[in-house]
Design a protein around this motif. Sequence first.
Motif, PDB file in Angstrom:
ATOM      1  N   SER A 152      -5.074   2.604  -7.518  1.00 23.74           N
ATOM      2  CA  SER A 152      -5.589   3.852  -6.946  1.00 23.74           C
ATOM      3  C   SER A 152      -6.217   3.629  -5.575  1.00 23.74           C
ATOM      4  CB  SER A 152      -6.620   4.476  -7.888  1.00 23.74           C
ATOM      5  OG  SER A 152      -5.987   4.910  -9.075  1.00 23.74           O
ATOM      6  N   VAL A 153      -6.479   4.735  -4.895  1.00 23.52           N
ATOM      7  CA  VAL A 153      -7.124   4.675  -3.594  1.00 23.52           C
ATOM      8  C   VAL A 153      -8.359   5.560  -3.643  1.00 23.52           C
ATOM      9  CG1 VAL A 153      -6.814   4.911  -1.110  1.00 23.52           C
ATOM     10  CG2 VAL A 153      -4.810   4.519  -2.566  1.00 23.52           C
ATOM     11  N   VAL A 154      -9.514   4.936  -3.531  1.00 23.34           N
ATOM     12  CA  VAL A 154     -10.784   5.670  -3.530  1.00 23.34           C
ATOM     13  C   VAL A 154     -11.303   5.642  -2.092  1.00 23.34           C
ATOM     14  CG1 VAL A 154     -13.140   5.729  -4.447  1.00 23.34           C
ATOM     15  CG2 VAL A 154     -11.229   4.985  -5.924  1.00 23.34           C
ATOM     16  N   PHE A 155     -11.379   6.797  -1.460  1.00 20.57           N
ATOM     17  CA  PHE A 155     -11.856   6.870  -0.079  1.00 20.57           C
ATOM     18  C   PHE A 155     -13.368   6.622  -0.041  1.00 20.57           C
ATOM     19  CE2 PHE A 155      -8.209   9.844   1.594  1.00 20.57           C
ATOM     20  CZ  PHE A 155      -7.295   8.839   1.359  1.00 20.57           C
ATOM     21  N   ASP A 156     -13.985   6.852   1.127  1.00 21.84           N
ATOM     22  CA  ASP A 156     -15.404   6.536   1.322  1.00 21.84           C
ATOM     23  C   ASP A 156     -16.321   7.540   0.595  1.00 21.84           C
ATOM     24  OD1 ASP A 156     -14.511   4.537   2.945  1.00 21.84           O
ATOM     25  OD2 ASP A 156     -15.097   5.505   4.825  1.00 21.84           O
ATOM     26  N   ASP A 157     -17.517   7.062   0.261  1.00 23.51           N
ATOM     27  CA  ASP A 157     -18.616   7.910  -0.244  1.00 23.51           C
ATOM     28  C   ASP A 157     -18.264   8.702  -1.501  1.00 23.51           C
ATOM     29  OD1 ASP A 157     -20.268   7.101   1.919  1.00 23.51           O
ATOM     30  OD2 ASP A 157     -19.194   8.495   3.221  1.00 23.51           O
ATOM     31  N   VAL A 158     -17.468   8.106  -2.348  1.00 21.07           N
ATOM     32  CA  VAL A 158     -17.091   8.729  -3.626  1.00 21.07           C
ATOM     33  C   VAL A 158     -18.035   8.207  -4.710  1.00 21.07           C
ATOM     34  CG1 VAL A 158     -15.282   8.745  -5.411  1.00 21.07           C
ATOM     35  CG2 VAL A 158     -14.665   8.994  -2.988  1.00 21.07           C
ATOM     36  N   GLN A 159     -18.365   9.067  -5.670  1.00 24.15           N
ATOM     37  CA  GLN A 159     -19.135   8.590  -6.831  1.00 24.15           C
ATOM     38  C   GLN A 159     -18.319   8.803  -8.087  1.00 24.15           C
ATOM     39  OE1 GLN A 159     -23.251   9.755  -7.213  1.00 24.15           O
ATOM     40  NE2 GLN A 159     -23.378  10.180  -5.027  1.00 24.15           N
ATOM     41  N   ILE A 160     -18.167   7.743  -8.861  1.00 27.94           N
ATOM     42  CA  ILE A 160     -17.403   7.841 -10.108  1.00 27.94           C
ATOM     43  C   ILE A 160     -18.329   7.458 -11.258  1.00 27.94           C
ATOM     44  CG2 ILE A 160     -15.360   7.049 -11.376  1.00 27.94           C
ATOM     45  CD1 ILE A 160     -13.983   6.551  -8.721  1.00 27.94           C
ATOM     46  N   GLY A 161     -18.463   8.380 -12.217  1.00 30.51           N
ATOM     47  CA  GLY A 161     -19.427   8.199 -13.300  1.00 30.51           C
ATOM     48  C   GLY A 161     -18.935   7.249 -14.389  1.00 30.51           C
ATOM     49  N   ALA A 162     -19.865   6.857 -15.239  1.00 22.40           N
ATOM     50  CA  ALA A 162     -19.617   5.826 -16.254  1.00 22.40           C
ATOM     51  C   ALA A 162     -18.409   6.155 -17.127  1.00 22.40           C
ATOM     52  CB  ALA A 162     -20.855   5.679 -17.136  1.00 22.40           C
ATOM     53  N   GLY A 163     -17.595   5.143 -17.342  1.00 21.75           N
ATOM     54  CA  GLY A 163     -16.493   5.261 -18.285  1.00 21.75           C
ATOM     55  C   GLY A 163     -15.313   6.074 -17.803  1.00 21.75           C
ATOM     56  N   ALA A 164     -15.350   6.543 -16.572  1.00 16.83           N
ATOM     57  CA  ALA A 164     -14.193   7.314 -16.079  1.00 16.83           C
ATOM     58  C   ALA A 164     -12.995   6.386 -15.932  1.00 16.83           C
ATOM     59  CB  ALA A 164     -14.521   7.959 -14.739  1.00 16.83           C
ATOM     60  N   SER A 165     -11.825   6.989 -16.041  1.00 18.26           N
ATOM     61  CA  SER A 165     -10.601   6.193 -15.961  1.00 18.26           C
ATOM     62  C   SER A 165      -9.712   6.789 -14.876  1.00 18.26           C
ATOM     63  CB  SER A 165      -9.915   6.243 -17.332  1.00 18.26           C
ATOM     64  OG  SER A 165      -8.600   5.790 -17.220  1.00 18.26           O
ATOM     65  N   ILE A 166      -9.381   5.974 -13.878  1.00 17.15           N
ATOM     66  CA  ILE A 166      -8.634   6.457 -12.713  1.00 17.15           C
ATOM     67  C   ILE A 166      -7.351   5.637 -12.617  1.00 17.15           C
ATOM     68  CG2 ILE A 166      -8.782   6.975 -10.239  1.00 17.15           C
ATOM     69  CD1 ILE A 166     -11.223   8.020 -11.709  1.00 17.15           C
ATOM     70  N   HIS A 167      -6.213   6.310 -12.600  1.00 20.45           N
ATOM     71  CA  HIS A 167      -4.952   5.586 -12.520  1.00 20.45           C
ATOM     72  C   HIS A 167      -4.031   6.270 -11.507  1.00 20.45           C
ATOM     73  CE1 HIS A 167      -1.480   3.287 -13.704  1.00 20.45           C
ATOM     74  NE2 HIS A 167      -0.811   4.393 -13.963  1.00 20.45           N
ATOM     75  N   ALA A 168      -3.416   5.488 -10.637  1.00 18.63           N
ATOM     76  CA  ALA A 168      -2.408   5.977  -9.683  1.00 18.63           C
ATOM     77  C   ALA A 168      -2.842   7.268  -8.985  1.00 18.63           C
ATOM     78  CB  ALA A 168      -1.067   6.190 -10.395  1.00 18.63           C
ATOM     79  N   SER A 169      -4.100   7.313  -8.570  1.00 22.43           N
ATOM     80  CA  SER A 169      -4.651   8.535  -7.990  1.00 22.43           C
ATOM     81  C   SER A 169      -5.313   8.256  -6.645  1.00 22.43           C
ATOM     82  CB  SER A 169      -5.692   9.140  -8.948  1.00 22.43           C
ATOM     83  OG  SER A 169      -5.052   9.544 -10.149  1.00 22.43           O
ATOM     84  N   VAL A 170      -5.495   9.319  -5.879  1.00 20.16           N
ATOM     85  CA  VAL A 170      -6.241   9.230  -4.625  1.00 20.16           C
ATOM     86  C   VAL A 170      -7.476  10.096  -4.761  1.00 20.16           C
ATOM     87  CG1 VAL A 170      -6.186   9.531  -2.123  1.00 20.16           C
ATOM     88  CG2 VAL A 170      -4.049   9.098  -3.365  1.00 20.16           C
ATOM     89  N   ILE A 171      -8.637   9.512  -4.494  1.00 21.93           N
ATOM     90  CA  ILE A 171      -9.894  10.260  -4.583  1.00 21.93           C
ATOM     91  C   ILE A 171     -10.426  10.429  -3.161  1.00 21.93           C
ATOM     92  CG2 ILE A 171     -12.123  10.435  -5.754  1.00 21.93           C
ATOM     93  CD1 ILE A 171      -9.800   9.946  -7.701  1.00 21.93           C
ATOM     94  N   GLY A 172     -10.424  11.668  -2.691  1.00 25.89           N
ATOM     95  CA  GLY A 172     -10.822  11.952  -1.312  1.00 25.89           C
ATOM     96  C   GLY A 172     -12.291  11.665  -1.040  1.00 25.89           C
ATOM     97  N   ALA A 173     -12.625  11.539   0.234  1.00 24.54           N
ATOM     98  CA  ALA A 173     -13.976  11.161   0.648  1.00 24.54           C
ATOM     99  C   ALA A 173     -15.019  12.125   0.084  1.00 24.54           C
ATOM    100  CB  ALA A 173     -14.056  11.145   2.168  1.00 24.54           C
ATOM    101  N   GLY A 174     -16.122  11.547  -0.389  1.00 21.39           N
ATOM    102  CA  GLY A 174     -17.245  12.349  -0.849  1.00 21.39           C
ATOM    103  C   GLY A 174     -17.038  13.033  -2.190  1.00 21.39           C
ATOM    104  N   ALA A 175     -15.901  12.778  -2.854  1.00 21.75           N
ATOM    105  CA  ALA A 175     -15.668  13.433  -4.157  1.00 21.75           C
ATOM    106  C   ALA A 175     -16.586  12.834  -5.212  1.00 21.75           C
ATOM    107  CB  ALA A 175     -14.210  13.266  -4.574  1.00 21.75           C
ATOM    108  N   ARG A 176     -16.843  13.640  -6.250  1.00 21.81           N
ATOM    109  CA  ARG A 176     -17.659  13.163  -7.375  1.00 21.81           C
ATOM    110  C   ARG A 176     -16.854  13.331  -8.647  1.00 21.81           C
ATOM    111  NH1 ARG A 176     -23.625  13.832  -7.087  1.00 21.81           N
ATOM    112  NH2 ARG A 176     -24.095  13.186  -4.970  1.00 21.81           N
TER     113      ARG A 176
END
Length: 368
Positions: A297-321
Amino acid sequence: MSFESAQTDSAPLEAILLVGGKGTRLRPLTIGVPKPLLPTAGVPFLAHQLAKAAAAGVTRIVLATSYRAEMFEQVLGDGSEFGLELTYVQETDPLGTGGGIRNAAAHLRSGPDDPVVVLNGDVLSGHDITAQVELHRKADAAVTLHLVQVPDPARFGCVPTDLAGRVTDFLEKAPEPVTNQINAGCYVFTRKFIDAMPAGVVLSVELETFPGLIAAGETVMGYVESAYWLDVGTPEAFVRGSCDLVLGELGSTALPGQPGDALLLPGASVHSSAVLSGGTTVGAGSSLAAGVTATGSVVFDDVQIGAGASIHASVIGAGARIGPGAVLDGVIIGTGAEIGSGNELRHGARIWPGVRLDGTAIRFSTDA
Ligand code: GDD
Ligand code: MG
């Protein structure tokens, strides 16, 4: 970052980089940032292409911009960081690939018989540009196209060649392609053939210039090399490309670190129990809480990902929560969007910037 041009015996090489497209297939990522500047393995996508061009002996590049034109110079500057001289040309209304090349050519210094490299601005390629230029010179061609084999040629320009390697036809996005061999988006033009294109009009090299040159009996050569090749114009391909660079499937001197399972940019904070793999990038200022799994996956800048989340083959834009326990698989999350805990998003879902999907209230804490 610092890049040096390779020492070559031949005259300085110039290039035109086509970066005027709107990148619509990558929305919402391309709403605020043009496709060629999207963070890819920790740097703007173009950094990889610029580093490669410099290594092949290119010294000057004219960028043919249109969509979000002003951002290119802000991000890339004068090019000295890459060992290049960069010049920016803007099309007020997009002129198409051919019109963009013709318009940019006014800023070249090459003579009429010199080779000029032209690059689509969304391609990762491991091919040997120097060998392509060499073939072009030897064949005394008007244009020499890099060609690759792909399983799905209908999405590209289909380019059959004869036994001597001469291009016999150019069929853009043909519904029934005659070969798996396609246009890889890197051309060597003899300068005078660019100047011969009509100026100030919308023009497509794929639909007009290449078929026209072939019909006129000019020498259009195919340079076939099956190195790593990827057009990053779709979400799946964009994620793949970024991960391949991090994994080292395609070497790039622009990669900010050593190849490996994951790339953490300075200021990223990842809990010791989080598991990163498959070439995942975590951007500056982003934080991944306990038990997060992030693969490919690609996690851009200033992202917060909470406990136990599962991220696969995804793009998380800047500042996303992303809330605790959320499952994201094959999705794009726009800038600043909030995905509440426990949400499951799969298979091509795209969340627009700033959208909030409620779950259980999103709660973040550094020790979560
Ligand atoms: N300056 C300028 N002006 N650039 C443009 C314009 C324009 O009007 N339109 C597109 N571009 C740029 C895009 O920014 C991109 O870098 C490049 O030209 C190609 O456009 P895409 O929109 O990505 O085209 P494609 O991927 O569908 O097809 C092209 O690339 C394939 C290989 O990746 C074609 O060249 C196909 O023949 C080729 O197979
Ligand atoms: Mg493309």
